[in-house]
Scaffold this active site. Structure first.
Site, mmCIF file in Angstrom:
data_model
loop_
_atom_site.group_PDB
_atom_site.id
_atom_site.type_symbol
_atom_site.label_atom_id
_atom_site.label_comp_id
_atom_site.label_asym_id
_atom_site.label_seq_id
_atom_site.Cartn_x
_atom_site.Cartn_y
_atom_site.Cartn_z
ATOM 1 N N HIS A 113 18.058 -26.362 -15.625
ATOM 2 C CA HIS A 113 19.006 -25.251 -15.777
ATOM 3 C C HIS A 113 20.372 -25.739 -15.273
ATOM 4 C CE1 HIS A 113 20.836 -21.336 -14.744
ATOM 5 N NE2 HIS A 113 19.922 -20.767 -15.495
ATOM 6 N N ASP A 193 13.464 -26.518 -7.694
ATOM 7 C CA ASP A 193 13.934 -25.214 -8.150
ATOM 8 C C ASP A 193 12.712 -24.414 -8.627
ATOM 9 O OD1 ASP A 193 14.956 -23.054 -9.439
ATOM 10 O OD2 ASP A 193 16.268 -24.169 -10.813
ATOM 11 N N GLN A 196 11.418 -20.247 -11.756
ATOM 12 C CA GLN A 196 10.519 -19.763 -12.807
ATOM 13 C C GLN A 196 9.053 -19.870 -12.402
ATOM 14 O OE1 GLN A 196 11.399 -18.108 -15.369
ATOM 15 N NE2 GLN A 196 13.587 -18.534 -15.442
ATOM 16 N N LYS A 219 13.680 -12.644 -10.420
ATOM 17 C CA LYS A 219 12.666 -13.185 -11.350
ATOM 18 C C LYS A 219 11.269 -12.948 -10.791
ATOM 19 C CE LYS A 219 15.952 -16.198 -13.198
ATOM 20 N NZ LYS A 219 16.520 -16.264 -14.519
ATOM 21 N N CYS A 372 20.938 -21.615 -20.700
ATOM 22 C CA CYS A 372 21.613 -22.358 -19.619
ATOM 23 C C CYS A 372 21.004 -23.748 -19.472
ATOM 24 C CB CYS A 372 21.546 -21.614 -18.289
ATOM 25 S SG CYS A 372 22.405 -20.061 -18.320
HETATM 26 N N1 PLP Z 1 17.000 -22.152 -12.074
HETATM 27 C C1 PLP Z 1 16.227 -21.699 -13.062
HETATM 28 C C2 PLP Z 1 15.068 -22.534 -13.504
HETATM 29 C C3 PLP Z 1 16.504 -20.485 -13.690
HETATM 30 O O1 PLP Z 1 15.732 -20.049 -14.662
HETATM 31 C C4 PLP Z 1 17.624 -19.749 -13.251
HETATM 32 C C5 PLP Z 1 18.000 -18.503 -13.919
HETATM 33 O O2 PLP Z 1 17.786 -18.303 -15.091
HETATM 34 C C6 PLP Z 1 18.388 -20.249 -12.207
HETATM 35 C C7 PLP Z 1 18.058 -21.448 -11.635
HETATM 36 C C8 PLP Z 1 19.561 -19.488 -11.669
HETATM 37 O O3 PLP Z 1 19.112 -18.303 -11.085
HETATM 38 P P1 PLP Z 1 20.139 -17.201 -10.561
HETATM 39 O O4 PLP Z 1 21.042 -16.899 -11.696
HETATM 40 O O5 PLP Z 1 19.268 -16.040 -10.201
HETATM 41 O O6 PLP Z 1 20.852 -17.777 -9.398
#
Ligand code: PLP
Length: 598
Positions: A113, A193, A196, A219, A372
């Site tokens: 992402h 990270d 998900q 999420k 993204c």
């Molecule tokens: N990392 C992953 C894998 C994501 O799916 C997302 C959001 O879609 C993010 C980071 C960023 O999350 P946030 O926008 O809640 O900070």
């Protein structure tokens, strides 16, 4: 099984929500906890000793304990609350000091992402590191060959490995425990990270043995604007804080300050107290139900992948069905090649946004776009995918309704579906209108500046759109109108003629003295045909003069976006697509002005 625990679905029973990877609906216990805090204990935390302040602080710190238990953090002090995964990764990347790392490379997966790419770009510039990418296959899979390549890349010249536990664009589950074990042997700092992963599997940061693990509340059935950064104690002690201000200090003078110990060191300013308390409730829900959640999601995920694989004009990415059987054997086993209930695909014959626009009208929420993960889309050589992602509240009926809507949509988009262009009974009206238009050239339509921005004449395409009742019918008319577009020849679809922002490739240019355009999206082609019909009408010279300045300037000053709005078309487009249409209109006007000057 869980659906009735989510008030959203009680209020919106008709909604099929298959975009849980973007954000989840909120569990009733979360809503209750947030509400109770606002109604019963609303005060700030950590600062005062009056009763409700104590209550608020207790609830806040309880949420920290519950979150620590959810991910098996050795201590609650290793749980830092902030606004989400994005802030967590930014905090790590901006707070790392050279002395905390060895090596000169940052390793990331091709599927990351943007939140797990951009902060590393800035860090690499700050500390003079380079970024190296771990590849995935052209099917978006992360299987044995890609895994073997990753293991080779884990050498002592790598300073940081930043990777997702689960890909948000493809659904792949990555073997983070094994990868971290090998990375630790090379002294590589590991940042996982887990955004998900957190709602779909048991996460054990002690077993993974990563240095940092991050995720977002929204999420995992908790509120937006709250998230977590877990870190190993020694690293949290050394990491510099990003948010400087109240509450994160023990002493401040005008020239220097001493910071609190973690986690408060990273929680400068008044925190999102209700969000944190809500997150604590979500952690309790997930911890007590994870086994049933996983079993439920595996079944639904299989239903989805079977259905998608059966349909011929769909190209699926990620590790889907081949590996679900592995998971079925042991629900808790998360092995290389598995996937969560998130499926990403494109259509062989239809543009993603054309399909999505019609599906949205049937109360089905799915996501289309790059998710993204633009670099990944470039690797896969696509502009985006349709992503269907489930949550614990998804039901078999939701999946059936999705497939029903998808099949109907694809049939409607099929050129042979045989739409009724205009009902026979209305044909005469159109002929009269068209006559009027043809006669209009001898009337003074171009002199009337007050008509700018108003639908004053009904042209054939606009007539059809106006007659169509409801978005479904208007949409069909746009699809039909797409066939009337003066199509820009392939060899002219060049960068210099490209227009950006319509969520699909788009080109506009003059060819053989005619304003032409092309987009892969039929719906955008329909919109362009509608606009160009109006341009042509307004720009028709009153005399036989080939270059009529007056009509050109009227065509160039007309408000085409207002025209589309009057036809009730713009509300059906996302803000992004509306901006793209505005860009297209600007490009049309610029081409018009240049062409008629020459
Ligand atoms: N990392 C992953 C894998 C994501 O799916 C997302 C959001 O879609 C993010 C980071 C960023 O999350 P946030 O926008 O809640 O900070």
């Amino acid at each position: 099984m869980f659906k009735n625990q989510f008030p959203f679905f009680i209020n919106k029973p008709e909604q099929v929500y298959l975009d849980s990877a973007a954000t989840t609906q909120k569990h009733q216990s979360v809503i209750q906890a947030v509400n109770d805090y606002h109604c019963l204990s609303s005060a700030t935390v950590h600062r005062s000793a009056y009763a409700i302040a104590n209550e608020a602080t207790l609830l806040f710190e309880q949420a920290r304990d519950l979150t620590a238990q959810l991910i098996n953090s050795p201590t609650a002090e290793q749980i830092v609350f902030n606004s989400g995964a994005t802030e967590s990764i930014n905090t790590i990347a901006s707070g790392l000091q050279k002395k905390m790392i060895t090596g000169n490379k940052i390793l990331i997966l091709a599927s990351e992402h943007h939140a797990n790419i951009l902060p590393w770009q800035q860090l690499s510039a700050r500390l003079g590191l380079s970024i190296e990418v771990v590849n995935i296959s052209d099917k978006g899979q992360f299987t044995q060959p890609e895994y073997a390549a990753l293991l080779k890349q884990l050498s002592s010249d790598v300073a940081i490995l930043a990777m997702a536990h689960v890909s948000n664009a493809l659904g792949n589950i990555y073997p983070v425990e094994e990868v971290c074990r090998l990375a630790n042997q090379q002294n590589i700092l590991t940042v996982i990270d887990g955004t998900q992963a957190i709602a779909h599997m048991s996460v054990d940061v002690t077993a993974i043995n990563c240095d940092f693990y991050v995720f977002s509340g929204h999420k995992m059935y908790a509120p937006t604007g709250v998230g977590v950064m877990y870190g190993k104690r020694t690293l949290l002690n050394e990491l510099l804080p990003l948010r400087l201000g109240g509450e994160m200090i023990t002493r401040v003078s005008f020239t220097d300050a001493e910071y609190q110990a973690p986690p408060l060191k990273f929680e400068g300013g008044t925190p999102n107290i209700s969000g944190v308390i809500g997150l604590g409730a979500a952690a309790t829900f997930l911890k007590s139900n994870m086994h049933s959640i996983q079993q439920h999601e595996i079944l639904l995920s299989k239903l989805l992948s079977d259905g998608l694989e059966k349909r011929h004009d769909i190209r699926l990415f990620g590790n889907v069905s081949a590996h679900l059987n592995q998971r079925n054997q042991n629900v808790d086993e998360v092995t290389l090649g598995c996937s969560i209930g998130l499926h990403s695909f494109v259509f062989s014959n239809h543009h993603l946004h054309d399909v999505a626009t019609l599906i949205y009208q049937k109360n089905i929420a799915v996501r289309v776009g790059h998710h993204c993960a633009m670099p990944l889309m470039n690797v896969l050589n696509i502009n985006g995918t349709m992503r269907v992602s489930i949550g614990c509240y998804t039901t078999e009926q939701d999946i059936q309704r999705f497939f029903h809507a998808l099949d109907n949509t694809l049939a409607e988009l099929d050129e042979n579906a045989g739409y009724q262009l205009i009902p026979k009974s209305k044909q005469q009206d159109v002929n009269q209108h068209t006559d009027k238009i043809n006669n209009a050239n001898s009337i003074s339509h171009c002199n009337d500046n007050s008509t700018v921005g108003k639908v004053t004449e009904t042209l054939p395409i606009s007539f059809n759109i106006k007659q169509a009742k409801g978005w479904d019918n208007q949409y069909r008319q746009l699809l039909l109108a797409s066939k009337n577009l003066n199509t820009l020849p392939v060899e002219m679809r060049l960068n210099e003629n490209a227009v950006f922002g319509c969520e699909s490739d788009l080109w506009i240019a003059y060819s053989n003295d005619q304003l032409c355009a092309y987009s892969q999206s039929k719906i955008i082609r329909g919109i362009l045909a509608l606009i160009l019909e109006k341009v042509m009408y307004l720009n028709t010279p009153l005399t036989n003069n080939h270059r009529d300045q007056k009509s050109t300037s009227i065509a160039a000053s007309f408000d085409y976006f207002a025209y589309l709005t009057e036809l009730n078309l713009t509300p059906f487009f996302s803000v992004g697509r509306q901006d793209g249409i505005r860009n297209a209109i600007t490009a049309i006007k610029a081409k018009l002005a240049i062409h008629h000057k020459t």
